[in-house]
Design a protein around this motif. Structure first.
Motif, PDB file in Angstrom:
ATOM      1  N   ILE A  35       0.711  -1.136   0.031  1.00 15.61           N
ATOM      2  CA  ILE A  35       0.235  -0.067   0.139  1.00 15.61           C
ATOM      3  C   ILE A  35       0.892   1.262   0.145  1.00 15.61           C
ATOM      4  N   ALA A  36       1.859   1.116   0.853  1.00 16.92           N
ATOM      5  CA  ALA A  36       2.764   2.455   0.809  1.00 16.92           C
ATOM      6  C   ALA A  36       3.384   2.640  -0.488  1.00 16.92           C
ATOM      7  N   GLN A  37       3.948   1.684  -1.308  1.00 14.42           N
ATOM      8  CA  GLN A  37       4.456   1.815  -2.521  1.00 14.42           C
ATOM      9  C   GLN A  37       3.553   2.267  -3.504  1.00 14.42           C
ATOM     10  N   SER A  38       2.131   1.774  -3.328  1.00 16.32           N
ATOM     11  CA  SER A  38       1.202   2.346  -4.253  1.00 16.32           C
ATOM     12  C   SER A  38       0.802   3.974  -4.222  1.00 16.32           C
ATOM     13  N   ALA A  52     -10.654   9.261  -5.650  1.00 15.60           N
ATOM     14  CA  ALA A  52     -10.386   8.468  -4.639  1.00 15.60           C
ATOM     15  C   ALA A  52     -10.592   6.968  -5.064  1.00 15.60           C
ATOM     16  N   MET A  53     -11.817   6.703  -5.644  1.00 13.95           N
ATOM     17  CA  MET A  53     -12.187   5.349  -5.952  1.00 13.95           C
ATOM     18  C   MET A  53     -11.002   4.959  -6.962  1.00 13.95           C
ATOM     19  N   ARG A  54     -10.768   5.622  -7.971  1.00 17.34           N
ATOM     20  CA  ARG A  54      -9.548   5.294  -8.903  1.00 17.34           C
ATOM     21  C   ARG A  54      -8.434   4.894  -8.273  1.00 17.34           C
ATOM     22  N   ARG A  55      -7.930   5.687  -7.308  1.00 22.66           N
ATOM     23  CA  ARG A  55      -6.979   5.579  -6.663  1.00 22.66           C
ATOM     24  C   ARG A  55      -6.902   4.318  -5.748  1.00 22.66           C
ATOM     25  N   SER A  56      -8.161   3.998  -5.205  1.00 19.96           N
ATOM     26  CA  SER A  56      -8.066   2.869  -4.411  1.00 19.96           C
ATOM     27  C   SER A  56      -8.252   1.643  -5.098  1.00 19.96           C
ATOM     28  N   ASP A  57      -8.573   1.460  -6.380  1.00 15.63           N
ATOM     29  CA  ASP A  57      -8.561   0.525  -6.995  1.00 15.63           C
ATOM     30  C   ASP A  57      -7.279  -0.014  -7.465  1.00 15.63           C
ATOM     31  N   HIS A  58      -6.282   1.235  -7.816  1.00 11.71           N
ATOM     32  CA  HIS A  58      -4.912   1.055  -8.195  1.00 11.71           C
ATOM     33  C   HIS A  58      -4.563   0.176  -6.873  1.00 11.71           C
ATOM     34  N   VAL A  59      -4.453   0.750  -5.734  1.00 12.53           N
ATOM     35  CA  VAL A  59      -4.190  -0.012  -4.602  1.00 12.53           C
ATOM     36  C   VAL A  59      -4.408  -1.387  -4.111  1.00 12.53           C
ATOM     37  N   ARG A  60      -5.819  -1.636  -4.548  1.00 17.30           N
ATOM     38  CA  ARG A  60      -6.516  -2.923  -4.495  1.00 17.30           C
ATOM     39  C   ARG A  60      -5.720  -4.045  -5.358  1.00 17.30           C
ATOM     40  N   LEU A  61      -5.508  -3.223  -6.489  1.00 20.11           N
ATOM     41  CA  LEU A  61      -4.870  -4.371  -7.748  1.00 20.11           C
ATOM     42  C   LEU A  61      -3.458  -4.464  -7.201  1.00 20.11           C
ATOM     43  N   SER A  97       2.259  10.562  -3.551  1.00 23.94           N
ATOM     44  CA  SER A  97       1.154  11.529  -3.463  1.00 23.94           C
ATOM     45  C   SER A  97       1.110  12.148  -1.965  1.00 23.94           C
ATOM     46  N   SER A  98      -0.126  12.830  -1.914  1.00 22.09           N
ATOM     47  CA  SER A  98      -0.034  13.788  -0.626  1.00 22.09           C
ATOM     48  C   SER A  98      -1.270  12.940   0.460  1.00 22.09           C
ATOM     49  N   SER A  99      -1.293  11.750   0.084  1.00 22.32           N
ATOM     50  CA  SER A  99      -2.110  10.764   0.973  1.00 22.32           C
ATOM     51  C   SER A  99      -1.510  10.366   2.163  1.00 22.32           C
ATOM     52  N   LEU A 100      -2.579  10.314   3.345  1.00 22.50           N
ATOM     53  CA  LEU A 100      -2.246  10.055   4.485  1.00 22.50           C
ATOM     54  C   LEU A 100      -2.537   8.695   4.717  1.00 22.50           C
ATOM     55  N   LEU A 101      -1.224   7.623   5.084  1.00 24.04           N
ATOM     56  CA  LEU A 101      -1.739   6.174   5.118  1.00 24.04           C
ATOM     57  C   LEU A 101      -1.358   5.777   6.729  1.00 24.04           C
TER      58      LEU A 101
END
Length: 435
Positions: free
Chosen positions: A337-340, A368-377, A344-348
């Motif tokens: 997830i961290a690499q994904s 955010a859904m698009r970014r999250s789907d990249h993470v999921r993939l 970006s400016s995201s807070l994980l």
């Protein structure tokens, strides 16, 4: 020929493409020093045993070297000629010497060297390695020097620059305060007492109203013989005081001590904000910092979104194969997830168990859904070995938008509902729900 030690560790905090020069005629001492520097610093080394070898190593490209550790007395350079060679070519230099007395000290300090380390104790090697690490770390520390007398200010700035600090200068208290606002990365302020617009006490009090002692350290300086000047600085909120004219070694030690204290505080804060297993931010850090990021996005008239990620079937994996495997899964997914989201400016953060949270400041639900789907993939490509069997991992993610008037807590509840919807619909998917 120069001896080259090319074994390298990951560079870590001392990341630099350049090399360290080690100039030492004792083969045993040189090997021991090189081994320690490779282990603890991780930069490539070039070792020379004479001034002649130093000439061969440096003449082609002096810019290839980030630092030099030079013996004061070499067989073909008995009076510090090797030190002059590296200093004159702009290579920051630390001196080590087998013999030491006041005359030797004065000979060394006539040159612009970072430090000197006598080889007269069993701790000499430890001290020398610490000096190298300190010099490399100093480059990440910005210091503001405040003095209305240009000559004094420039002398102090030069001494600190030799120590490898990044130095900013101000000739008044007002300019100092402006520079602090414009340069939030300033970590230390060294201020004179007597200045026309505001004295050092007043400047220190202004600084303390705006900055904590842990975030910004203040050191007062003065040539006054009045012992109460130091008291005045400390009462105003300064962390230390140095009398002028400076003894270079005292200045170096006091500045380094304050910088190290600040680094230790930062390390403790970082540890307190991190999850021990995964290295990600923990739940407390996430809930403390997310509202501020959302507020900043709102000030730019932007929405934000929050996602909650849960590792699919984690409890079954943990119960069937033990906590060691569960820890490996958590660490692997966290790294993925961290690499994904890197860059970006995201807070994980890991917010508990097998759950992770990602705040997307400035993104609406669709983005955010698009970014999250990249993470999921990316997570779906992660695997873990159980004996000879490879088990694929997946994650479900719930996303909710935080609009201009929306509550962060409401968005978290909505994201949690969306997560359970993703689980119900078959896992390994992203669902969005309105807050």
């Amino acid at each position: 020929m120069a001896y080259r030690a090319t074994d390298r560790l990951p560079q870590g905090p001392y990341a630099d493409d350049r090399k360290i020069l080690v100039v030492e005629d004792s083969k045993t001492y040189s090997l021991a020093l090189c081994r320690r520097l490779i282990e603890e610093v991780g930069l490539e080394l070039v070792a020379c045993r004479s001034l002649n070898e130093l000439h061969e190593a440096v003449t082609e490209n002096a810019a290839a070297y980030t630092l030099a550790v030079v013996d004061l007395n070499l067989p073909d350079a008995p009076r510090g000629e090797a030190i002059d060679f590296t200093v004159q070519r702009g290579i920051p230099t630390i001196v080590h010497t087998g013999s030491f007395d006041i005359e030797t000290r004065n000979r060394i300090m006539e040159r612009d060297v970072i430090d000197y380390v006598p080889k007269d104790s069993e701790f000499a090697l430890d001290t020398l390695v610490r000096a190298v690490k300190r010099a490399l770390t100093n480059r990440q520390t910005r210091i503001l020097v405040v003095d209305d007398v240009k000559a004094t200010r420039r002398l102090l700035a030069h001494m600190l620059t030799v120590q490898q600090y990044d130095v900013v200068e101000a000739d008044s208290g007002a300019e100092a305060l402006s520079l602090l606002e414009a340069n939030p990365d300033i970590r230390l302020v060294v201020s004179d007492y007597n200045m026309p617009d505001m004295d050092g006490y007043e400047l220190t009090r202004h600084i303390r109203r705006r900055f904590s002692a842990s975030g910004l350290r203040v050191i007062g300086v003065s040539s006054s013989s009045d012992r109460m000047v130091s008291v005045g600085f400390l009462k105003a909120g300064a962390n230390d005081f140095i009398s002028m004219p400076f003894v270079p070694e005292e200045l170096q030690c006091r500045i380094a001590s304050n910088a190290e204290t600040q680094e230790q505080i930062a390390q403790l804060r970082n540890l307190a904000s991190r999850d021990a297993l995964t290295g990600l931010f923990n739940r407390r850090h996430f809930f403390e910092h997310a509202p501020g990021l959302i507020a900043e996005a709102r000030a730019r008239r932007q929405k934000s979104a929050v996602a909650i990620l849960d590792i699919d079937d984690f409890k079954q994996l943990n119960d069937s194969h033990g906590h060691d495997l569960g820890d490996r899964v958590l660490a692997g997914v966290a790294r993925c997830i961290a690499q994904s989201v890197d860059g970006s400016s995201s807070l994980l953060a890991r917010i508990g168990g097998e759950e992770f949270a990602i705040l997307f400041p400035g993104l609406d639900a669709k983005a955010a859904m698009r970014r999250s789907d990249h993470v999921r993939l990316d997570v779906s490509h992660e695997t873990v070995m159980v004996g000879e069997h490879q088990i694929a991992l997946t994650a479900s993610i719930g996303v909710a938008e935080i609009d201009e008037n929306g509550s962060f807590d409401q968005a978290l509840i909505a994201a949690d509902r969306a997560l359970y919807a993703a689980k119900r619909e078959g896992r390994n998917r992203v669902c969005v729900q309105a807050a």
